[in-house]
Structures are given as structure tokens and as C-alpha cells.
Scaffold this motif. Structure first.
Motif, PDB file in Angstrom:
ATOM      1  N   VAL A  23       0.799  -1.221   0.000  1.00 56.47           N
ATOM      2  CA  VAL A  23       0.000   0.000   0.000  1.00 56.47           C
ATOM      3  C   VAL A  23       0.837   1.278   0.000  1.00 56.47           C
ATOM      4  N   LEU A  24       2.077   1.215   0.434  1.00 51.21           N
ATOM      5  CA  LEU A  24       2.902   2.418   0.476  1.00 51.21           C
ATOM      6  C   LEU A  24       3.757   2.574  -0.772  1.00 51.21           C
ATOM      7  N   TYR A  25       3.596   1.703  -1.731  1.00 52.07           N
ATOM      8  CA  TYR A  25       4.399   1.708  -2.949  1.00 52.07           C
ATOM      9  C   TYR A  25       3.747   2.563  -4.025  1.00 52.07           C
ATOM     10  N   ASP A  26       4.525   3.386  -4.674  1.00 51.45           N
ATOM     11  CA  ASP A  26       4.057   4.256  -5.744  1.00 51.45           C
ATOM     12  C   ASP A  26       4.007   3.458  -7.042  1.00 51.45           C
ATOM     13  N   GLU A  27       2.827   3.054  -7.485  1.00 56.00           N
ATOM     14  CA  GLU A  27       2.663   2.141  -8.616  1.00 56.00           C
ATOM     15  C   GLU A  27       3.354   2.611  -9.890  1.00 56.00           C
ATOM     16  N   GLU A  28       3.409   3.918 -10.134  1.00 59.97           N
ATOM     17  CA  GLU A  28       4.016   4.393 -11.388  1.00 59.97           C
ATOM     18  C   GLU A  28       5.528   4.156 -11.437  1.00 59.97           C
ATOM     19  N   ASN A  29       6.129   3.771 -10.328  1.00 61.28           N
ATOM     20  CA  ASN A  29       7.568   3.500 -10.318  1.00 61.28           C
ATOM     21  C   ASN A  29       7.898   2.037 -10.586  1.00 61.28           C
ATOM     22  N   GLU A  30       6.879   1.185 -10.802  1.00 59.96           N
ATOM     23  CA  GLU A  30       7.156  -0.213 -11.125  1.00 59.96           C
ATOM     24  C   GLU A  30       8.025  -0.262 -12.374  1.00 59.96           C
ATOM     25  N   GLY A  31       9.059  -1.063 -12.333  1.00 59.64           N
ATOM     26  CA  GLY A  31      10.031  -1.099 -13.420  1.00 59.64           C
ATOM     27  C   GLY A  31      11.169  -0.122 -13.210  1.00 59.64           C
ATOM     28  N   GLY A  32      11.028   0.763 -12.230  1.00 61.27           N
ATOM     29  CA  GLY A  32      12.073   1.723 -11.923  1.00 61.27           C
ATOM     30  C   GLY A  32      13.262   1.067 -11.243  1.00 61.27           C
ATOM     31  N   THR A  33      14.398   1.729 -11.290  1.00 62.64           N
ATOM     32  CA  THR A  33      15.608   1.180 -10.686  1.00 62.64           C
ATOM     33  C   THR A  33      16.131   2.074  -9.568  1.00 62.64           C
ATOM     34  N   THR A  34      16.899   1.452  -8.701  1.00 60.48           N
ATOM     35  CA  THR A  34      17.587   2.149  -7.621  1.00 60.48           C
ATOM     36  C   THR A  34      18.972   1.544  -7.476  1.00 60.48           C
ATOM     37  N   THR A  35      19.973   2.404  -7.252  1.00 58.88           N
ATOM     38  CA  THR A  35      21.346   1.960  -7.066  1.00 58.88           C
ATOM     39  C   THR A  35      21.760   2.237  -5.625  1.00 58.88           C
ATOM     40  N   LEU A  36      22.319   1.215  -4.979  1.00 60.75           N
ATOM     41  CA  LEU A  36      22.708   1.270  -3.577  1.00 60.75           C
ATOM     42  C   LEU A  36      24.201   1.064  -3.427  1.00 60.75           C
ATOM     43  N   GLY A  47      27.223  -6.885   7.311  1.00 65.46           N
ATOM     44  CA  GLY A  47      27.233  -7.917   8.339  1.00 65.46           C
ATOM     45  C   GLY A  47      26.730  -9.209   7.732  1.00 65.46           C
ATOM     46  N   THR A  48      27.377 -10.326   8.035  1.00 64.83           N
ATOM     47  CA  THR A  48      27.035 -11.579   7.362  1.00 64.83           C
ATOM     48  C   THR A  48      26.280 -12.570   8.236  1.00 64.83           C
ATOM     49  N   ASP A  49      26.153 -12.316   9.524  1.00 65.82           N
ATOM     50  CA  ASP A  49      25.529 -13.282  10.420  1.00 65.82           C
ATOM     51  C   ASP A  49      24.290 -12.700  11.095  1.00 65.82           C
ATOM     52  N   VAL A  50      23.462 -13.595  11.667  1.00 66.75           N
ATOM     53  CA  VAL A  50      22.301 -13.186  12.440  1.00 66.75           C
ATOM     54  C   VAL A  50      22.770 -12.257  13.555  1.00 66.75           C
ATOM     55  N   GLY A  51      22.085 -11.127  13.715  1.00 65.55           N
ATOM     56  CA  GLY A  51      22.423 -10.156  14.744  1.00 65.55           C
ATOM     57  C   GLY A  51      23.365  -9.060  14.281  1.00 65.55           C
ATOM     58  N   GLU A  52      24.070  -9.273  13.170  1.00 61.67           N
ATOM     59  CA  GLU A  52      24.978  -8.253  12.643  1.00 61.67           C
ATOM     60  C   GLU A  52      24.210  -7.269  11.771  1.00 61.67           C
ATOM     61  N   THR A  53      24.760  -6.062  11.618  1.00 59.57           N
ATOM     62  CA  THR A  53      24.087  -5.035  10.827  1.00 59.57           C
ATOM     63  C   THR A  53      24.766  -4.816   9.480  1.00 59.57           C
ATOM     64  N   THR A  54      23.959  -4.351   8.558  1.00 59.10           N
ATOM     65  CA  THR A  54      24.402  -3.929   7.228  1.00 59.10           C
ATOM     66  C   THR A  54      23.892  -2.509   7.031  1.00 59.10           C
ATOM     67  N   ARG A  55      24.728  -1.636   6.466  1.00 56.84           N
ATOM     68  CA  ARG A  55      24.339  -0.247   6.176  1.00 56.84           C
ATOM     69  C   ARG A  55      24.571   0.031   4.702  1.00 56.84           C
ATOM     70  N   PHE A  56      23.649   0.780   4.090  1.00 54.58           N
ATOM     71  CA  PHE A  56      23.811   1.155   2.689  1.00 54.58           C
ATOM     72  C   PHE A  56      23.187   2.516   2.444  1.00 54.58           C
ATOM     73  N   GLU A  57      23.642   3.159   1.375  1.00 55.18           N
ATOM     74  CA  GLU A  57      23.126   4.461   0.975  1.00 55.18           C
ATOM     75  C   GLU A  57      22.503   4.347  -0.406  1.00 55.18           C
ATOM     76  N   VAL A  58      21.349   5.004  -0.586  1.00 56.41           N
ATOM     77  CA  VAL A  58      20.696   5.051  -1.894  1.00 56.41           C
ATOM     78  C   VAL A  58      21.437   6.096  -2.731  1.00 56.41           C
ATOM     79  N   GLN A  59      22.149   5.637  -3.752  1.00 56.08           N
ATOM     80  CA  GLN A  59      22.927   6.539  -4.606  1.00 56.08           C
ATOM     81  C   GLN A  59      22.082   7.217  -5.674  1.00 56.08           C
ATOM     82  N   GLU A  60      21.262   6.432  -6.369  1.00 56.18           N
ATOM     83  CA  GLU A  60      20.385   6.947  -7.419  1.00 56.18           C
ATOM     84  C   GLU A  60      19.072   6.201  -7.357  1.00 56.18           C
ATOM     85  N   SER A  61      17.993   6.890  -7.742  1.00 54.33           N
ATOM     86  CA  SER A  61      16.694   6.232  -7.771  1.00 54.33           C
ATOM     87  C   SER A  61      15.771   6.981  -8.709  1.00 54.33           C
TER      88      SER A  61
END
Length: 186
Positions: free
Chosen positions: A120-133, A139-153
Motif C-alpha cells: 500500500v505504500l508503494y508508488d505504482e508508477e515507479n514499477e520497473g524503476g531502478t535504484t542503485t545502492l 554484516g554476514t551473520d544473524v544479529g549483525e548489521t548492514t548499512r547502505f546508501e541510496v545513490q540513485e533512484s
């Protein structure tokens, strides 16, 4: 949280928190050569959103929200499951397009939304759109964290968002699972 911020956050998380599985090494080459830096296998995990910080510095604390975002990988892309405040579940699907390692040594991934039925929170007109992260920490294990930045969208309002996810064992699949979502927060 205002509806516009939820929509912006959801699209960012939908595209950004999934894990790529493609048939090349982290350097983007398919010749099997060993490259230094993160490997695609480092991203293979199941995650729950912890925080999302907008480019303006506004922080969404998902652990304090009635919305819970979960992500799971497979060989073609990622599934996104969201438990809503009324304990119902909505699901989306992302497809990996490409991965590479940038000059900073960080893994960079581009994804496309291929299905967002019931999200319900997704903007339907962006289907097929891309995002680069760009992955800043993996983090590779349960309990570890991963962080990323949205570069382009294709939805420019999420560019610059930095999200943090935590590895978990499995994600909710049904409304009943969402009613007991705390069981998935290991």
C-alpha cells in the motif's frame, strides 16, 4: 509519521534492503577472477529494517514503528515482506540488475521493482524503476548489521537515504506471523 514520509521510506527500503544474487563476482566480472573487496556472498542474508536516515538527517526508527520491514534473498532477487499496524502482511519482489565494486571498495548494486502486489505504500508508477545502492558496512551473520546508501533512484526523494538492517533467521510469511512478529526479531 506523515503518509509522504512513509511512502518515501517504503520505496527506499523496498529497493535498498534486498540482497543481490547474480552470477558474477563482486567486481562485476564473470570470469571467476578474484577481486579484493566485498563479495556478493557477503550480502546473502535475511534482514529486518532497524533505521532509515534521510538525506535531510531525519531518522526513522523502525523498532519503534507499527510497520516492520523484512527482506529475503533467492537466486534472482529479493522478496520484501511488510507487517502493517493491523498485523496484515504485504509483499513485493525485486530483481537484481547489476553489481560492481566502486573505487572506495564498496559493493554497489542496482535493482528493479518487478512486483508490488498489495504494497500500500508503494508508488505504482515507479514499477520497473531502478535504484542503485552503495553498501557501507556488510554484516554476514544473524544479529549483525548492514548499512547502505541510496545513490540513485527513479524516485529522487529517497536519494541519499542511509538504511541499517539487522540479520535475522527468517521473515514473516502470513498475517498470523505478523500478529506474532516479535518472534522474528532475534
Amino acid at each position: 509519521m506523515p503518509a509522504a514520509l512513509r511512502r518515501k521510506l517504503f520505496f527506499s527500503l523496498l529497493l535498498a534492503l534486498t540482497v543481490p544474487l547474480v552470477s558474477c563476482d563482486s567486481g562485476g566480472s564473470s570470469d571467476g577472477s578474484q577481486n579484493e573487496g566485498p563479495q556478493l556472498e557477503d550480502l546473502h542474508s535475511t534482514n529486518r529494517l532497524i533505521t532509515s536516515e534521510g538525506a535531510d538527517g531525519e531518522v526513522f526508527d523502525a523498532t519503534e514503528s507499527e510497520l516492520d520491514y523484512y527482506y529475503r534473498d533467492d537466486s534472482d532477487g529479493s522478496d520484501v515482506h511488510i507487517c502493517l499496524g493491523d498485523d496484515t502482511i504485504v509483499k513485493g519482489r525485486l530483481s537484481d540488475i547489476s553489481t560492481d565494486v566502486n573505487s572506495s571498495g564498496n559493493l554497489v548494486r542496482t535493482q528493479e521493482i518487478v512486483n508490488a502486489d498489495g504494497v500500500v505504500l508503494y508508488d505504482e508508477e515507479n514499477e520497473g524503476g531502478t535504484t542503485t545502492l552503495e553498501y557501507l558496512e556488510i554484516g554476514t551473520d544473524v544479529g549483525e548489521t548492514t548499512r547502505f546508501e541510496v545513490q540513485e533512484s527513479d524516485q529522487s526523494s529517497i536519494e541519499g537515504n542511509t538504511d541499517t538492517v539487522r540479520g535475522i533467521e527468517e521473515i514473516p510469511e502470513t498475517d498470523e506471523d505478523c500478529a506474532n512478529r516479535e518472534d522474528f526479531h532475534n
